[in-house]
Design an enzyme around this catalytic site. Structure first.
Site, short mmCIF file in Angstrom:
data_model
loop_
_atom_site.label_atom_id
_atom_site.label_comp_id
_atom_site.label_asym_id
_atom_site.label_seq_id
_atom_site.Cartn_x
_atom_site.Cartn_y
_atom_site.Cartn_z
N THR A 31 0.82 -1.30 -0.41
CA THR A 31 -0.37 0.07 0.61
C THR A 31 1.25 1.60 0.08
OG1 THR A 31 -0.05 0.23 2.27
CG2 THR A 31 -1.87 -1.33 1.36
N GLU A 176 -6.05 -2.83 -1.68
CA GLU A 176 -6.08 -4.34 -1.71
C GLU A 176 -6.89 -4.94 -2.30
OE1 GLU A 176 -4.60 -1.40 2.59
OE2 GLU A 176 -5.44 -1.19 0.12
N LYS A 281 -12.92 17.49 11.47
CA LYS A 281 -14.22 17.14 12.82
C LYS A 281 -13.79 18.82 13.48
CE LYS A 281 -13.49 12.21 13.51
NZ LYS A 281 -12.44 12.23 12.34
N TRP A 286 -18.41 17.13 10.35
CA TRP A 286 -17.37 17.44 9.76
C TRP A 286 -17.84 18.15 8.03
CZ3 TRP A 286 -17.93 10.49 8.70
CH2 TRP A 286 -17.72 10.38 9.72
#
Length: 386
Positions: A31, A176, A281, A286
């Site tokens: 990754t 993934e 946040k 959000w």
């Protein structure tokens, strides 16, 4: 330096294929580590074969026998998004640019080789467009460019369509997921603004990929286009573990926890708001860094923009916008802030701005927000607060 002919000279003309377990390991990629340490993902012979079939599907990337595919995305990034394997499967020609990923040599390669399909992260195409503004050339041999790795600014999609006659195909995936997870082909018959609404999304999941949204309390959320949760996926080319690493928190009873936050419509189209570690946040609400980046990059003077959350005494966190201006642009951060009026909610408009020479990037061309946060923490950014 070796030539292909030299390497095969004197070698047998046939090869006896070994009998192997289709579920045994065939390859491994790591990754990119944009939000944490890189982790190894092992692909089996079976998963690569099935993933290659999906790359050739008409509702997927639609790689065909007559295509000349330009794989700008490197081999070490989810195996070049599976393009080399799919090209061998379907009989397509494959164009590989080696290490010459800069806009000028890429433009020369497109002119010389006339690819019909290409794939790369957004920053590659942003750089190519800026190059073409000063060095115009026809790149319309490409019917589509597949863009993934991070969200595509809508302004970039329209620019390629309107100025270069090239359609941008938005896709979502991860190392993934081999990496194909979803592709934004609109439903048949949609046109105009309705079509664009679908193209802005991360797309619809193929039949082999199951997806669901999970809330903070672990409850599965409805696919109603409004409920927002963490995306979890599973399927035959999606990993169930990392190599040599115990990362139980990344998996949920067979589902991969992607770390991406978003919603899914009743007809199965995914819209991502942010990475869970990148979402800001602020005062209990959000703020999507992706939405702010797309809005800022809609300004004609902006080449790149990256948004991170920084500490704030009153609101806990507020967005900081790091902006790279186009060459010769003199736009001020105050003008950029004013540009956002009416494009995002008033309480989301950032007060913190910094002008930088370039957004730091990972080895695969994604914005490296870890480095940007470190630069801010170490005092390496000159921040203007409006």
């Amino acid at each position: 330096m070796h030539t292909y002919e030299g390497l095969i000279e004197g070698r047998p003309g046939e090869f006896d294929w070994p009998e192997v377990d289709e579920r045994s390991a065939a390859a491994m990629c790591y990754t990119s580590g944009t939000t944490g340490d890189p982790k190894g993902v092992v692909y089996s012979h079976r998963s690569i074969y099935l993933h290659s079939m999906q790359v050739c599907m008409s509702d997927g990337p639609n790689l065909a026998q007559g295509d000349r595919a330009l794989a700008v995305v490197p081999q070490f990034h989810a195996m070049s998004w599976g393009l080399p394997y799919a090209a061998f499967m379907i009989g397509a020609s494959l164009i590989m640019p080696d290490r010459f990923l800069q806009p000028a040599p890429l433009a020369e390669l497109i002119a010389a080789e006339k690819p019909t399909l290409a794939a790369a992260v957004p920053t590659i195409w942003q750089g190519l467009h800026l190059h073409l503004e000063h060095h115009p050339q026809d790149i319309s041999s490409m019917r589509e460019v597949l863009i993934g790795g991070s969200a595509v600014p809508p302004a970039l999609m329209h620019t390629f369509e309107d100025e270069h006659s090239v359609s941008v195909l938005h896709a979502w995936g991860m190392t993934e997921t081999s990496p194909l997870g979803s592709v934004a082909r609109p439903p048949a018959g949609t046109t105009g603004e309705e079509m664009w609404k679908y193209r802005y999304t991360q797309g619809r999941f193929p039949a082999s990929v199951q997806a669901r949204l999970v809330g903070d309390d672990g409850a599965v959320l409805p696919n109603d286009g409004t409920s927002v949760g963490e995306l979890e996926v599973r399927g035959p080319w999606i990993t169930a573990s990392y190599y040599g690493v115990d990362a139980a928190d990344k998996f949920d009873k067979g589902w991969l926890r992607t770390g991406d936050v978003g919603s899914i419509t009743p007809d199965g189209y995914l819209s991502l708001s942010d990475r869970s570690k990148d979402i800001i946040k602020s005062g209990g609400e959000w703020i999507s860094s992706v939405d702010l980046e797309n809005a800022v990059m809609g300004h004609p003077s902006v080449a790149e923009a990256a948004v991170i959350g920084v500490p704030d005494e009153k609101w806990d966190e507020r967005p900081l916008v790091a902006v790279v201006l186009r060459e010769g642009a003199t736009t001020t951060v105050a003008e950029l802030q004013q540009f956002l009026a009416g494009k995002v909610a008033k309480w989301q408009v950032p007060e913190n701005w910094t002008l930088i020479d370039a957004v730091p990037k990972t080895s695969v061309g994604k914005f490296d927000k870890k480095r940007l946060r470190a630069d801010y923490h170490d005092g390496g950014l000159k921040v203007t607060r409006l």
